[in-house]
Design a protein around this motif. Structure first.
Motif, PDB file in Angstrom:
ATOM      1  N   GLN A  61       0.812  -1.217   0.000  1.00  0.00           N
ATOM      2  CA  GLN A  61       0.000   0.000   0.000  1.00  0.00           C
ATOM      3  C   GLN A  61       0.847   1.270   0.000  1.00  0.00           C
ATOM      4  O   GLN A  61       0.318   2.369   0.134  1.00  0.00           O
ATOM      5  CB  GLN A  61      -0.918  -0.003   1.227  1.00  0.00           C
ATOM      6  CG  GLN A  61      -1.922  -1.135   1.229  1.00  0.00           C
ATOM      7  CD  GLN A  61      -2.885  -1.071   0.068  1.00  0.00           C
ATOM      8  OE1 GLN A  61      -3.368   0.010  -0.271  1.00  0.00           O
ATOM      9  NE2 GLN A  61      -3.160  -2.203  -0.557  1.00  0.00           N
ATOM     10  N   GLY A  62       2.157   1.135  -0.150  1.00  0.00           N
ATOM     11  CA  GLY A  62       3.007   2.310  -0.280  1.00  0.00           C
ATOM     12  C   GLY A  62       3.733   2.745   0.980  1.00  0.00           C
ATOM     13  O   GLY A  62       4.207   3.887   1.042  1.00  0.00           O
ATOM     14  N   TYR A  63       3.865   1.865   1.952  1.00  0.00           N
ATOM     15  CA  TYR A  63       4.558   2.212   3.188  1.00  0.00           C
ATOM     16  C   TYR A  63       5.899   1.495   3.284  1.00  0.00           C
ATOM     17  O   TYR A  63       5.987   0.289   3.052  1.00  0.00           O
ATOM     18  CB  TYR A  63       3.701   1.846   4.400  1.00  0.00           C
ATOM     19  CG  TYR A  63       2.406   2.620   4.467  1.00  0.00           C
ATOM     20  CD1 TYR A  63       2.375   3.912   4.949  1.00  0.00           C
ATOM     21  CD2 TYR A  63       1.208   2.054   4.014  1.00  0.00           C
ATOM     22  CE1 TYR A  63       1.186   4.646   4.993  1.00  0.00           C
ATOM     23  CE2 TYR A  63       0.025   2.771   4.042  1.00  0.00           C
ATOM     24  CZ  TYR A  63       0.015   4.062   4.543  1.00  0.00           C
ATOM     25  OH  TYR A  63      -1.154   4.773   4.573  1.00  0.00           O
ATOM     26  N   ASP A  64       6.949   2.245   3.616  1.00  0.00           N
ATOM     27  CA  ASP A  64       8.189   1.621   4.052  1.00  0.00           C
ATOM     28  C   ASP A  64       7.928   1.048   5.442  1.00  0.00           C
ATOM     29  O   ASP A  64       7.283   1.696   6.279  1.00  0.00           O
ATOM     30  CB  ASP A  64       9.315   2.654   4.147  1.00  0.00           C
ATOM     31  CG  ASP A  64       9.763   3.148   2.784  1.00  0.00           C
ATOM     32  OD1 ASP A  64       9.638   2.395   1.812  1.00  0.00           O
ATOM     33  OD2 ASP A  64      10.242   4.292   2.705  1.00  0.00           O
ATOM     34  N   HIS A 114       4.708   8.978   9.793  1.00  0.00           N
ATOM     35  CA  HIS A 114       5.072   7.716  10.422  1.00  0.00           C
ATOM     36  C   HIS A 114       3.926   7.180  11.274  1.00  0.00           C
ATOM     37  O   HIS A 114       3.235   7.940  11.954  1.00  0.00           O
ATOM     38  CB  HIS A 114       6.294   7.904  11.327  1.00  0.00           C
ATOM     39  CG  HIS A 114       7.554   8.164  10.566  1.00  0.00           C
ATOM     40  ND1 HIS A 114       8.703   8.623  11.183  1.00  0.00           N
ATOM     41  CD2 HIS A 114       7.851   8.029   9.240  1.00  0.00           C
ATOM     42  CE1 HIS A 114       9.660   8.748  10.273  1.00  0.00           C
ATOM     43  NE2 HIS A 114       9.164   8.407   9.098  1.00  0.00           N
ATOM     44  N   PHE A 115       3.777   5.854  11.236  1.00  0.00           N
ATOM     45  CA  PHE A 115       2.726   5.177  11.994  1.00  0.00           C
ATOM     46  C   PHE A 115       3.328   3.999  12.770  1.00  0.00           C
ATOM     47  O   PHE A 115       4.322   3.409  12.347  1.00  0.00           O
ATOM     48  CB  PHE A 115       1.646   4.640  11.056  1.00  0.00           C
ATOM     49  CG  PHE A 115       0.990   5.691  10.218  1.00  0.00           C
ATOM     50  CD1 PHE A 115      -0.127   6.369  10.678  1.00  0.00           C
ATOM     51  CD2 PHE A 115       1.493   6.014   8.963  1.00  0.00           C
ATOM     52  CE1 PHE A 115      -0.726   7.352   9.900  1.00  0.00           C
ATOM     53  CE2 PHE A 115       0.895   6.987   8.170  1.00  0.00           C
ATOM     54  CZ  PHE A 115      -0.219   7.665   8.649  1.00  0.00           C
ATOM     55  N   ALA A 116       2.680   3.663  13.873  1.00  0.00           N
ATOM     56  CA  ALA A 116       2.988   2.437  14.614  1.00  0.00           C
ATOM     57  C   ALA A 116       1.793   1.495  14.478  1.00  0.00           C
ATOM     58  O   ALA A 116       0.643   1.928  14.633  1.00  0.00           O
ATOM     59  CB  ALA A 116       3.243   2.743  16.090  1.00  0.00           C
ATOM     60  N   VAL A 117       2.074   0.227  14.184  1.00  0.00           N
ATOM     61  CA  VAL A 117       1.028  -0.795  14.106  1.00  0.00           C
ATOM     62  C   VAL A 117       1.519  -2.001  14.898  1.00  0.00           C
ATOM     63  O   VAL A 117       2.565  -2.570  14.576  1.00  0.00           O
ATOM     64  CB  VAL A 117       0.734  -1.203  12.643  1.00  0.00           C
ATOM     65  CG1 VAL A 117      -0.293  -2.335  12.616  1.00  0.00           C
ATOM     66  CG2 VAL A 117       0.229  -0.011  11.838  1.00  0.00           C
ATOM     67  N   ALA A 218      -7.451   2.460   5.860  1.00  0.00           N
ATOM     68  CA  ALA A 218      -8.232   3.679   5.663  1.00  0.00           C
ATOM     69  C   ALA A 218      -7.847   4.738   6.687  1.00  0.00           C
ATOM     70  O   ALA A 218      -7.734   5.931   6.357  1.00  0.00           O
ATOM     71  CB  ALA A 218      -9.723   3.363   5.744  1.00  0.00           C
ATOM     72  N   PHE A 219      -7.652   4.315   7.926  1.00  0.00           N
ATOM     73  CA  PHE A 219      -7.236   5.219   9.000  1.00  0.00           C
ATOM     74  C   PHE A 219      -5.898   5.886   8.663  1.00  0.00           C
ATOM     75  O   PHE A 219      -5.740   7.100   8.744  1.00  0.00           O
ATOM     76  CB  PHE A 219      -7.131   4.414  10.292  1.00  0.00           C
ATOM     77  CG  PHE A 219      -6.528   5.131  11.474  1.00  0.00           C
ATOM     78  CD1 PHE A 219      -7.247   6.070  12.177  1.00  0.00           C
ATOM     79  CD2 PHE A 219      -5.250   4.818  11.899  1.00  0.00           C
ATOM     80  CE1 PHE A 219      -6.693   6.714  13.287  1.00  0.00           C
ATOM     81  CE2 PHE A 219      -4.686   5.441  13.001  1.00  0.00           C
ATOM     82  CZ  PHE A 219      -5.415   6.383  13.690  1.00  0.00           C
ATOM     83  N   MET A 220      -4.934   5.071   8.246  1.00  0.00           N
ATOM     84  CA  MET A 220      -3.613   5.588   7.923  1.00  0.00           C
ATOM     85  C   MET A 220      -3.648   6.473   6.682  1.00  0.00           C
ATOM     86  O   MET A 220      -3.016   7.536   6.652  1.00  0.00           O
ATOM     87  CB  MET A 220      -2.638   4.425   7.754  1.00  0.00           C
ATOM     88  CG  MET A 220      -2.351   3.693   9.055  1.00  0.00           C
ATOM     89  SD  MET A 220      -1.484   2.105   8.817  1.00  0.00           S
ATOM     90  CE  MET A 220      -0.104   2.609   7.836  1.00  0.00           C
ATOM     91  N   ALA A 221      -4.390   6.053   5.659  1.00  0.00           N
ATOM     92  CA  ALA A 221      -4.459   6.858   4.437  1.00  0.00           C
ATOM     93  C   ALA A 221      -5.062   8.227   4.713  1.00  0.00           C
ATOM     94  O   ALA A 221      -4.628   9.234   4.140  1.00  0.00           O
ATOM     95  CB  ALA A 221      -5.277   6.109   3.388  1.00  0.00           C
ATOM     96  N   GLY A 222      -6.059   8.276   5.590  1.00  0.00           N
ATOM     97  CA  GLY A 222      -6.668   9.552   5.925  1.00  0.00           C
ATOM     98  C   GLY A 222      -5.716  10.499   6.626  1.00  0.00           C
ATOM     99  O   GLY A 222      -5.801  11.722   6.447  1.00  0.00           O
ATOM    100  N   LEU A 223      -4.778   9.940   7.391  1.00  0.00           N
ATOM    101  CA  LEU A 223      -3.825  10.772   8.123  1.00  0.00           C
ATOM    102  C   LEU A 223      -2.595  11.095   7.299  1.00  0.00           C
ATOM    103  O   LEU A 223      -1.835  12.012   7.650  1.00  0.00           O
ATOM    104  CB  LEU A 223      -3.400  10.058   9.416  1.00  0.00           C
ATOM    105  CG  LEU A 223      -4.518   9.840  10.442  1.00  0.00           C
ATOM    106  CD1 LEU A 223      -4.038   8.907  11.562  1.00  0.00           C
ATOM    107  CD2 LEU A 223      -4.978  11.181  11.022  1.00  0.00           C
ATOM    108  N   ALA A 224      -2.365  10.330   6.235  1.00  0.00           N
ATOM    109  CA  ALA A 224      -1.169  10.523   5.406  1.00  0.00           C
ATOM    110  C   ALA A 224      -1.356  11.564   4.316  1.00  0.00           C
ATOM    111  O   ALA A 224      -0.430  11.879   3.585  1.00  0.00           O
ATOM    112  CB  ALA A 224      -0.750   9.197   4.780  1.00  0.00           C
ATOM    113  N   ARG A 225      -2.558  12.079   4.165  1.00  0.00           N
ATOM    114  CA  ARG A 225      -2.831  13.044   3.097  1.00  0.00           C
ATOM    115  C   ARG A 225      -2.124  14.385   3.364  1.00  0.00           C
ATOM    116  O   ARG A 225      -2.003  14.794   4.498  1.00  0.00           O
ATOM    117  CB  ARG A 225      -4.347  13.284   2.981  1.00  0.00           C
ATOM    118  CG  ARG A 225      -5.071  12.075   2.447  1.00  0.00           C
ATOM    119  CD  ARG A 225      -6.567  12.273   2.498  1.00  0.00           C
ATOM    120  NE  ARG A 225      -7.272  11.069   2.061  1.00  0.00           N
ATOM    121  CZ  ARG A 225      -8.556  10.850   2.273  1.00  0.00           C
ATOM    122  NH1 ARG A 225      -9.296  11.734   2.917  1.00  0.00           N
ATOM    123  NH2 ARG A 225      -9.127   9.749   1.841  1.00  0.00           N
TER     124      ARG A 225
END
Length: 225
Positions: A61-64, A114-117, A218-225
């Protein structure tokens, strides 16, 4: 038609901001237009095929993605199938130490967001990262049992949480207490048990796993905009 092979995950070394310890980690580069970076935080079993699958899904989905081995001080490349050994390792891992290790993982990702999962033990680590690490765009926690013990600090970024209503280790009263203390957290509950995302596990629930991943992306994509 030959199916495309999954990209090979790189083995890298991180230097902890906590004590300078050099810990191992997995890294996978984004496989499509880059959206940002994610630190994946493992269950009590260590870096397993389940964590590799999560990394592949996120990279697609485009994340390192970087997944640090947070139990390396106990044993380099820690990997267990016995949950009790993993639980003992989790208890021997102070939050401050894990935060220093996670800081090194985020530094390896380069430009944000950056995100933590995280999952299980890693779900708790994603939660404390959201409380204590600067600069996160968001965090996603899957069935972190010990979050109920970490309700003192405010959240510094948006958080999404996933629980199973049949999880014998996390009563719904705990989930309700987290929701009451942090009303801005997005909490989702599924008709599932603990570790419902781990394929091959006794509680694996593909419908719940797929929906939770859809919501995570969806959560991450919304915050990555």
């Amino acid at each position: 038609m030959v199916a495309e092979a999954e990209p090979v995950i790189d083995r890298i070394t991180l230097t902890s901001a906590y004590d300078g310890f050099r810990l191992s980690a997995w890294h996978l580069a984004a496989r499509s237009t880059r959206r940002g970076g994610v630190v994946v935080l493992h269950e009590v079993f260590g870096l397993t095929p389940h964590m590799a699958d999560v990394m592949q899904r996120l990279a697609a989905q485009g994340y390192d993605v970087v997944a640090p081995s947070l139990f390396d001080r106990i044993e380099p490349g820690f990997l267990r199938s016995n949950a009790q050994e993993g639980i003992a390792a989790a208890r021997a891992t102070p939050n401050a130490q894990a935060l220093g290790d996670m800081h090194a993982a985020f530094a390896r990702l380069g430009e944000g967001p950056h995100f933590a999962v995280g999952f299980c033990f890693g779900g708790v680590m994603a939660w404390i990262a959201a409380q204590h690490l600067d600069g996160l765009a968001g965090a996603v926690s899957f069935y972190g049992r010990r979050i109920i013990e970490e309700l003192q600090a405010p959240l510094q970024c948006p958080v999404q949480m996933h629980y199973g209503d049949r999880d014998g280790s996390i009563p719904l009263s705990d989930v309700a207490q987290v929701a009451a203390r942090y009303p801005a957290a997005a909490i989702h509950v599924y008709p599932a048990g603990h570790a419902f995302c781990r394929e091959g596990g006794s509680n694996f629930n593909p419908a719940a796993r797929d929906l939770a991943f859809q919501r995570t992306l969806a959560f991450m994509a919304g915050l990555a905009r």
